[in-house]
Design a protein around this motif. Structure first.
Motif, PDB file in Angstrom:
ATOM      1  N   ASP A  64       0.670  -0.951   0.278  1.00  0.00           N
ATOM      2  CA  ASP A  64       0.174  -0.049  -0.201  1.00  0.00           C
ATOM      3  C   ASP A  64       0.973   0.935   0.299  1.00  0.00           C
ATOM      4  OD1 ASP A  64      -1.686   2.420   0.480  1.00  0.00           O
ATOM      5  OD2 ASP A  64      -2.691   1.439   2.122  1.00  0.00           O
ATOM      6  N   LEU A  65       0.857   1.878  -1.095  1.00  0.00           N
ATOM      7  CA  LEU A  65       1.556   3.165  -1.321  1.00  0.00           C
ATOM      8  C   LEU A  65       1.303   3.672  -0.799  1.00  0.00           C
ATOM      9  CD1 LEU A  65       3.727   2.420  -4.326  1.00  0.00           C
ATOM     10  CD2 LEU A  65       4.329   1.342  -2.461  1.00  0.00           C
TER      11      LEU A  65
ATOM     12  N   MET B 217       8.994  -0.235 -11.395  1.00  0.00           N
ATOM     13  CA  MET B 217      10.383   0.266 -10.922  1.00  0.00           C
ATOM     14  C   MET B 217      11.143  -0.179  -9.498  1.00  0.00           C
ATOM     15  SD  MET B 217       8.423   4.095 -10.132  1.00  0.00           S
ATOM     16  CE  MET B 217       7.474   4.180 -11.518  1.00  0.00           C
ATOM     17  N   PRO B 218      11.790   0.040  -9.971  1.00  0.00           N
ATOM     18  CA  PRO B 218      12.554  -0.295  -8.037  1.00  0.00           C
ATOM     19  C   PRO B 218      11.933   0.361  -7.490  1.00  0.00           C
ATOM     20  CG  PRO B 218      14.313   0.429  -9.533  1.00  0.00           C
ATOM     21  CD  PRO B 218      13.142   0.290 -10.303  1.00  0.00           C
ATOM     22  N   ALA B 219      12.212   0.054  -5.759  1.00  0.00           N
ATOM     23  CA  ALA B 219      11.707   1.080  -4.398  1.00  0.00           C
ATOM     24  C   ALA B 219      12.415  -0.264  -3.655  1.00  0.00           C
ATOM     25  CB  ALA B 219      10.348   1.260  -4.378  1.00  0.00           C
ATOM     26  N   THR B 220      12.677   0.662  -2.265  1.00  0.00           N
ATOM     27  CA  THR B 220      12.963  -0.194  -0.491  1.00  0.00           C
ATOM     28  C   THR B 220      11.752   1.025  -0.220  1.00  0.00           C
ATOM     29  OG1 THR B 220      14.746   0.704  -1.585  1.00  0.00           O
ATOM     30  CG2 THR B 220      14.135   0.191   0.847  1.00  0.00           C
ATOM     31  N   ILE B 221      10.840   0.076   0.874  1.00  0.00           N
ATOM     32  CA  ILE B 221       9.515   0.298   1.072  1.00  0.00           C
ATOM     33  C   ILE B 221       9.995  -0.050   3.009  1.00  0.00           C
ATOM     34  CG2 ILE B 221       7.482  -0.025   1.531  1.00  0.00           C
ATOM     35  CD1 ILE B 221       7.038  -0.960  -1.375  1.00  0.00           C
ATOM     36  N   GLU B 222       9.619   0.614   3.788  1.00  0.00           N
ATOM     37  CA  GLU B 222       9.807   1.159   4.934  1.00  0.00           C
ATOM     38  C   GLU B 222       7.990   1.266   5.737  1.00  0.00           C
ATOM     39  OE1 GLU B 222      11.820   2.945   8.593  1.00  0.00           O
ATOM     40  OE2 GLU B 222      13.071   2.242   7.152  1.00  0.00           O
ATOM     41  N   GLY B 223       7.665  -0.213   6.762  1.00  0.00           N
ATOM     42  CA  GLY B 223       6.285  -0.026   6.825  1.00  0.00           C
ATOM     43  C   GLY B 223       6.084  -0.860   7.622  1.00  0.00           C
ATOM     44  N   ASN B 224       4.213  -1.265   7.669  1.00  0.00           N
ATOM     45  CA  ASN B 224       3.643  -2.222   8.926  1.00  0.00           C
ATOM     46  C   ASN B 224       2.937  -3.535   8.516  1.00  0.00           C
ATOM     47  OD1 ASN B 224       4.247   1.005  10.377  1.00  0.00           O
ATOM     48  ND2 ASN B 224       5.148  -1.210  11.742  1.00  0.00           N
TER      49      ASN B 224
ATOM     50  N   GLN C 267       7.748   5.363   4.980  1.00  0.00           N
ATOM     51  CA  GLN C 267       8.634   5.157   3.612  1.00  0.00           C
ATOM     52  C   GLN C 267       8.898   5.303   2.720  1.00  0.00           C
ATOM     53  OE1 GLN C 267      12.033   6.110   6.475  1.00  0.00           O
ATOM     54  NE2 GLN C 267      11.377   7.914   7.828  1.00  0.00           N
ATOM     55  N   ILE C 268       8.593   5.252   1.788  1.00  0.00           N
ATOM     56  CA  ILE C 268       9.186   4.735   0.245  1.00  0.00           C
ATOM     57  C   ILE C 268       9.596   5.907  -0.877  1.00  0.00           C
ATOM     58  CG2 ILE C 268       8.408   4.293  -1.674  1.00  0.00           C
ATOM     59  CD1 ILE C 268       6.006   4.501  -0.521  1.00  0.00           C
ATOM     60  N   GLU C 269      11.302   4.972  -0.735  1.00  0.00           N
ATOM     61  CA  GLU C 269      12.297   5.147  -1.676  1.00  0.00           C
ATOM     62  C   GLU C 269      12.943   4.783  -3.490  1.00  0.00           C
ATOM     63  OE1 GLU C 269      15.539   3.967  -0.600  1.00  0.00           O
ATOM     64  OE2 GLU C 269      15.697   4.783   2.369  1.00  0.00           O
ATOM     65  N   GLY C 270      12.340   5.913  -3.690  1.00  0.00           N
ATOM     66  CA  GLY C 270      12.021   5.228  -5.710  1.00  0.00           C
ATOM     67  C   GLY C 270      10.368   4.972  -5.407  1.00  0.00           C
ATOM     68  N   GLY C 271       9.730   4.366  -6.374  1.00  0.00           N
ATOM     69  CA  GLY C 271       8.073   4.464  -6.700  1.00  0.00           C
ATOM     70  C   GLY C 271       6.879   5.557  -7.392  1.00  0.00           C
TER      71      GLY C 271
ATOM     72  N   PRO D 103       2.309   9.009   1.378  1.00  0.00           N
ATOM     73  CA  PRO D 103       2.349   7.682   2.230  1.00  0.00           C
ATOM     74  C   PRO D 103       0.485   7.501   3.315  1.00  0.00           C
ATOM     75  CG  PRO D 103       4.269   7.751   1.614  1.00  0.00           C
ATOM     76  CD  PRO D 103       3.677   8.649   1.750  1.00  0.00           C
ATOM     77  N   GLN D 104       0.531   7.104   3.621  1.00  0.00           N
ATOM     78  CA  GLN D 104      -0.816   7.081   4.865  1.00  0.00           C
ATOM     79  C   GLN D 104      -0.491   5.319   6.170  1.00  0.00           C
ATOM     80  OE1 GLN D 104      -3.396   9.350   4.683  1.00  0.00           O
ATOM     81  NE2 GLN D 104      -1.841   9.893   3.796  1.00  0.00           N
ATOM     82  N   PRO D 105       0.471   6.114   6.639  1.00  0.00           N
ATOM     83  CA  PRO D 105       1.352   4.889   7.761  1.00  0.00           C
ATOM     84  C   PRO D 105       0.201   4.294   8.635  1.00  0.00           C
ATOM     85  CG  PRO D 105       2.105   7.301   8.434  1.00  0.00           C
ATOM     86  CD  PRO D 105       0.767   7.132   6.741  1.00  0.00           C
ATOM     87  N   VAL D 106       0.779   2.457   9.019  1.00  0.00           N
ATOM     88  CA  VAL D 106      -1.075   2.418  10.241  1.00  0.00           C
ATOM     89  C   VAL D 106      -0.329   3.275  11.140  1.00  0.00           C
ATOM     90  CG1 VAL D 106      -0.825   0.102  11.552  1.00  0.00           C
ATOM     91  CG2 VAL D 106      -0.101   0.571   8.775  1.00  0.00           C
TER      92      VAL D 106
END
Length: 230
Positions: free
Chosen positions: A109-110, A125-132, A176-180, A185-188
């Motif tokens: 969920d971006l 596309m490449p991306a690094t995703i940090e979330g929950n 947080q999203i790097e790339g994409g 973002p709508q974090p938890v």
């Protein structure tokens, strides 16, 4: 004076019951706040690698819910747009995409995109995703079926979204999203978890006060009638 026994007894019993219910709600309030604090601590914890093994078991999902994770990979083609609204932004959609990472294909969920951005062209596309990790329980029997032709969904239903995008039923909600693609973002958070015990307690204590006033009025009226008879 025997006529006073009933209103006094009813007043004491009624107040005792209502006050005890108010106290119980205060205890529930402290318990619920502890639960919310524990969830907040888990949400903001150090990101981990994605869990391995079968995640279709509801018991496993409950144990993994809110786990902070970080994953690197590729956002693949294919999207789901879940209808939502964001304060100060207006109506729009949550952008749900397939995310390939470490030989696995999961859901991500971006975050929010506007109605105008819904039809924008977005490629892999490449991306690094940090979330929950999360399994939102938004769909019920009253939720309309998704409009697949218009690609409009009305709730995040992880099993249904996973089947539609051919992924594991595992969802990262990005913080947080790097790339994409560009999203908001709508974090938890715990904001959607109800904690109404304070209002419940106030209601019970308020009813206890009203009961006490009515009981005193009845006792006073009974005393007045007794004096008139003397």
């Amino acid at each position: 004076m025997r006529r006073l026994i009933f209103p006094i007894l009813m007043g004491l019993v009624g107040c005792a019951v209502l006050v005890s219910l108010g106290v119980w709600q205060v205890q529930r309030l402290h318990w619920k706040q502890g639960v919310l604090d524990a969830i907040e601590a888990r949400i903001s914890g150090t990101p981990e690698a994605l869990p391995t093994g079968d995640v279709t078991d509801p018991t496993v999902q409950d144990s993994l819910r809110y786990t902070p994770v970080r994953a690197e990979g590729m956002i693949d083609a294919g999207e789901i747009h879940v209808l939502t609204t964001v304060k100060d932004e207006g109506p729009g959609f949550r952008l749900i995409v397939p995310f390939e990472t470490g030989g696995r294909r999961i859901l991500a969920d971006l975050g929010y995109i506007s109605e105008e951005a819904k039809e924008a062209a977005r490629s892999a596309m490449p991306a690094t995703i940090e979330g929950n990790l999360h399994w939102p329980q938004e769909a019920d029997r009253w939720t309309p079926a998704p409009d697949l032709e218009a690609n409009i969904w009305f709730a995040r239903d992880v099993p249904a979204m996973a089947a539609h995008l051919n992924t594991e039923p595992l969802l990262i909600i990005a913080r947080q999203i790097e790339g994409g693609p560009p999203t908001l973002p709508q974090p938890v958070t715990t904001s959607g978890i109800p904690n109404d015990h304070l209002s419940y307690a106030a209601t019970w204590f308020g009813l206890a006060l009203i009961w006490a006033i009515m009981s005193l009025y009845l006792i006073r009226r009974t005393l007045t009638e007794e004096r008139r008879r003397i």
